[in-house]
Design an enzyme around this catalytic site. Structure first.
Site, PDB file in Angstrom:
ATOM      1  N   ASP A  31      -1.776 -18.800   0.206  1.00 16.64           N
ATOM      2  CA  ASP A  31      -0.463 -18.248  -0.550  1.00 16.64           C
ATOM      3  C   ASP A  31      -0.523 -20.146  -1.283  1.00 16.64           C
ATOM      4  O   ASP A  31      -0.620 -20.804  -1.197  1.00 16.64           O
ATOM      5  CB  ASP A  31       0.811 -18.317   0.978  1.00 16.64           C
ATOM      6  CG  ASP A  31       1.669 -17.546   0.003  1.00 16.64           C
ATOM      7  OD1 ASP A  31       2.415 -17.274  -1.284  1.00 16.64           O
ATOM      8  OD2 ASP A  31       2.216 -16.903   0.476  1.00 16.64           O
TER       9      ASP A  31
ATOM     10  N   ASP B  46       6.001 -12.559  -7.049  1.00 19.86           N
ATOM     11  CA  ASP B  46       6.191 -11.131  -5.247  1.00 19.86           C
ATOM     12  C   ASP B  46       6.994 -10.003  -5.498  1.00 19.86           C
ATOM     13  O   ASP B  46       8.234 -10.005  -6.308  1.00 19.86           O
ATOM     14  CB  ASP B  46       7.207 -12.068  -3.854  1.00 19.86           C
ATOM     15  CG  ASP B  46       6.688 -12.587  -3.225  1.00 19.86           C
ATOM     16  OD1 ASP B  46       4.949 -13.096  -3.489  1.00 19.86           O
ATOM     17  OD2 ASP B  46       6.294 -13.492  -2.027  1.00 19.86           O
TER      18      ASP B  46
END
Ligand SMILES: *[C@@H]1O[C@H](CO)[C@@H](O)[C@H](O)[C@H]1NC(C)=O
Ligand SMILES: *[C@@H]1O[C@H](CO)[C@@H](O)[C@H](O)[C@H]1NC(C)=O
Ligand SMILES: *[C@@H]1O[C@H](CO)[C@@H](O)[C@H](O)[C@H]1NC(C)=O
Ligand SMILES: *[C@@H]1O[C@H](CO)[C@@H](O)[C@H](O)[C@H]1NC(C)=O
Ligand SMILES: *[C@@H]1O[C@H](CO)[C@@H](O)[C@H](O)[C@H]1NC(C)=O
Ligand SMILES: *[C@@H]1O[C@H](CO)[C@@H](O)[C@H](O)[C@H]1NC(C)=O
Ligand SMILES: *[C@@H]1O[C@H](CO)[C@@H](O)[C@H](O)[C@H]1NC(C)=O
Ligand SMILES: *[C@@H]1O[C@H](CO)[C@@H](O)[C@H](O)[C@H]1NC(C)=O
Ligand SMILES: *[C@@H]1O[C@H](CO)[C@@H](O)[C@H](O)[C@H]1NC(C)=O
Length: 442
Positions: free
Chosen positions: A160, A218
């Site tokens: 991430d 996202d």
């Protein structure tokens, strides 16, 4: 943009879907040469349903359920532990460690269990100073953390991009390269899933760094924004087809099929979402609660012929080839010369005047000779729809999609038997991307 008017695809193979407007190209070597992700990875990830409230019991159960539901057999073999497994802080300069309350047996034991089920284990870290949910991250500790993941027999790392600047001045690319190199140095092939949200155009360098790269922010799980978020991620991934291929894939983020229990997206919308992700050759990673999936959710996730277009061995991502108002057509070449096609109706579903629209796909727009006869197969319904010459039309519900396989047929000289054409430049059916520029003038 994969959709471009240029007459060449320098550094790319020119691919198969050619019209005056749209040219689909594909990279010859699209990803890391670690031998992994020759087709888009498929699996399950804990984040959507559980956020960071995870533990080994949940992972053991998930492994059991992937097998018992038949989802593993359908191809979903990566079981990915997302954020929340690690301690909140690193112990000195030691490698990253699992939280012993949540994972008392340790990650290696979990990996052994998962492997014994015929599955692969994915784990999560971050290229900054903390993960998004504020657990240990790997910036500056790439080598020892990668070695730890390898020692645990991990098969995939989702990486991430939270808490990265400040204080780090490193570029996004250099932070991801550091982990990519560290994984390589372990000697264990570990699928590298880059999750930097598309901010550094990772598709432009992903072939040297990752096996998958997220193209957008996202996907949203918010009730009010779910469909809009699916469309946003579609927009962000559209036009990037030429960067994907065996070894490296554009990642439009996790599936919202079945989330939660299929309540936020209608069945029609979930089928459209799944078909679009399949033809874009995005990884198919779902994230609903495995413990209580509806039959409807399972039916979509296990649709064998839709999965087959995602996993087609040719490995050419599909892209938009035609658009008119809310009507869009996505297409991808398949091994053997057939085409995968998704007819998509984006029209506002609340408009009672337009419950459905007829969408017509012309063979010429999907790289087939304009006048041949093709068999048309409905991939969700798993049935032949008939043989059609030049075009096919179907009514598509608003926010819905038809997933099709269109296979050109030819009459054999000795009679009336038809069989699928194989790739044959003499009739304009190119399958291997070797044709010259003149075709663009057709
Ligand atoms: C493990 O996590 C799941 C999901 O958050 C939760 O339902 C379950 O109670 C937890 N189990 C243990 C033993 O902590
Ligand atoms: C481990 O997880 C437990 C339970 O969620 C939590 O209370 C504890 O603070 C965590 N320990 C560390 C070192 O992060
Ligand atoms: C931190 O690591 C040292 C060894 O490097 C170990 O002795 C100590 O117990 C560890 N502390 C915790 C809280 O795990
Ligand atoms: C980042 O760059 C700025 C400007 O060049 C510099 O002042 C600062 O010290 C750098 N920070 C780090 C952590 O390297
Ligand atoms: C490491 O990189 C080299 C060069 O790209 C590649 O041949 C090799 O398979 C990689 N090894 C692993 C374990 O990823
Ligand atoms: C699945 O189980 C969870 C936890 O018990 C619950 O919150 C959720 O509503 C259930 N979903 C369905 C579709 O039943
Ligand atoms: C779609 O085409 C069929 C057959 O021509 C026609 O009956 C139907 O009205 C059309 N539907 C729409 C929404 O245009
Ligand atoms: C398709 O066939 C029709 C009728 O035979 C002919 O008029 C037309 O020119 C053909 N189109 C192409 C693109 O070959
Ligand atoms: C399409 O053509 C093939 C080959 O002749 C034939 O086997 C098949 O039955 C036809 N399909 C339909 C629905 O007519």
């Amino acid at each position: 943009m994969a959709l471009r008017r240029s007459h060449s695809c320098s550094n790319f193979r020119i691919f198969r879907i050619l019209t005056a407007t749209y040219v689909l190209c594909a990279k010859v070597a699209a990803g890391l040469s670690n031998g992994l992700a020759l087709t888009p990875p498929m699996g399950y990830n804990t984040w959507n349903a559980f956020h960071d409230e995870i533990n080994e019991t949940l992972i053991y159960q998930a492994a059991d359920e992937l097998v018992e539901t038949g989802l593993a057999a359908a191809g979903y073999v990566y079981l990915v532990i997302d954020d929340g497994w690690a301690n909140s802080q690193r112990n000195g300069s030691n490698p990253i460690e699992a939280n012993a309350t949540r994972f008392p047996s340790g990650i290696r034991a979990v990996a052994d269990y998962v492997h014994a089920k015929g599955l692969k284990l994915g784990i999560y870290s971050d290229s900054g100073t903390l993960t998004c949910a504020r657990y240990t991250a790997s910036l500056g500790y790439e080598a020892i953390d990668a070695a730890q993941f390898a020692a645990w027999d991990v098969d995939l790392l989702k990486y991430d991009n939270c808490f990265s600047v400040p204080p780090s001045n490193q570029t996004v690319r250099s932070r991801y390269e550091a982990m990519s190199n560290a994984l390589n140095a372990t000697g264990r092939p570990i699928l590298f899933s880059m999750c930097e949200w598309g901010v550094s155009s990772p598709w432009e360098y992903g072939d040297q760094v990752g096996n998958t790269w997220r193209t957008t922010q996202d996907i949203s799980l918010a009730i009010s924004a779910t469909w809009d978020s699916v469309m946003n991620n579609l927009e962000g991934t559209k036009g990037l087809a030429r960067f994907g291929g065996p070894g490296g894939w554009n990642d439009a983020d996790m599936l919202e099929v079945g989330w939660p229990g299929g309540g936020l997206l209608s069945d029609v919308e979930q089928r459209a979402h799944f078909a679009l992700w399949a033809i874009l050759k995005s990884p198919l990673i779902f994230g609903n609660d495995l413990r209580n999936m509806t039959r409807q959710t399972l039916n979509i996730l296990k649709s064998p012929e839709v999965i087959a277009i995602n996993q087609d061995p040719l490995g050419i991502p599909g892209d938009l080839v035609w658009k008119q108002g809310p009507q869009e057509i996505y297409a991808a070449p398949l091994a053997g010369g057939a085409r995968a096609v998704v007819l998509f109706n984006r029209h506002q579903h609340l408009d009672p005047n337009f419950p459905s629209q007829n969408i017509t796909v012309w063979w010429g727009s999907i790289g087939l000779p304009a006048n041949v006869t093709c068999s048309v197969r409905d991939l969700y319904g798993r049935q032949e729809l008939g043989n059609f010459t030049a075009s096919f039309t179907a009514p598509i519900l608003a926010h819905g999609a038809g997933a099709l396989k269109i296979t050109p047929l030819r009459k054999q000289a000795n009679g009336d038997l038809w069989r699928p054409w194989s790739c044959d430049p003499s009739i304009g059916l190119y399958c291997d991307g070797e044709q010259g520029d003149e075709l663009f003038n057709a």
